[in-house]
Design an enzyme around this catalytic site. Sequence first.
Site, PDB file in Angstrom:
ATOM      1  N   ASP A 146      10.891 -49.100   5.038  1.00  0.00           N
ATOM      2  CA  ASP A 146      12.053 -49.742   5.789  1.00  0.00           C
ATOM      3  C   ASP A 146      13.429 -49.485   4.616  1.00  0.00           C
ATOM      4  O   ASP A 146      12.859 -49.536   3.203  1.00  0.00           O
ATOM      5  CB  ASP A 146      12.055 -50.830   6.465  1.00  0.00           C
ATOM      6  CG  ASP A 146      13.816 -51.522   6.476  1.00  0.00           C
ATOM      7  OD1 ASP A 146      14.333 -50.780   7.164  1.00  0.00           O
ATOM      8  OD2 ASP A 146      14.003 -52.981   5.820  1.00  0.00           O
ATOM      9  N   ASP A 165      16.456 -50.397   3.870  1.00  0.00           N
ATOM     10  CA  ASP A 165      16.915 -52.082   3.020  1.00  0.00           C
ATOM     11  C   ASP A 165      16.189 -52.823   3.007  1.00  0.00           C
ATOM     12  O   ASP A 165      15.503 -53.392   3.823  1.00  0.00           O
ATOM     13  CB  ASP A 165      18.190 -52.706   4.430  1.00  0.00           C
ATOM     14  CG  ASP A 165      19.052 -51.752   4.464  1.00  0.00           C
ATOM     15  OD1 ASP A 165      20.211 -51.709   3.315  1.00  0.00           O
ATOM     16  OD2 ASP A 165      19.416 -51.115   5.473  1.00  0.00           O
TER      17      ASP A 165
END
Length: 109
Positions: A33, A35
């Site tokens: 991922d 962020d």
Amino acid sequence: MDHTPRPATELPSALDDLDVLLSSHLPALIGFDYDGVLTPIVDRPELATLSPAMRAHLNTLSRFTTIVVISGRPVAEVAAFVGIGGIEYAGSHGSERLRPDGSHELHPA
């Protein structure tokens, strides 16, 4: 092998044994991922930038296995932020994909 579900905090990190994973010659896909995993959580999303060291790690890792960077952001935005060719990007929480060959896929709502 024990298949009892465990909290994620108790699971081993694949990165700790990356050499074992890569030497197994099994097809592997590693997803990250953007962020909060590749970049720190910040107050303003535009300030979440990938460090040069993390970019170098992803670039090196992509030579050995399939890498996907996943984000809730539009796929073009996350691809521009990461800036590594030859990996896959999934944006808009997986509804958009940008493949290593440059093709774009949009899943129906």
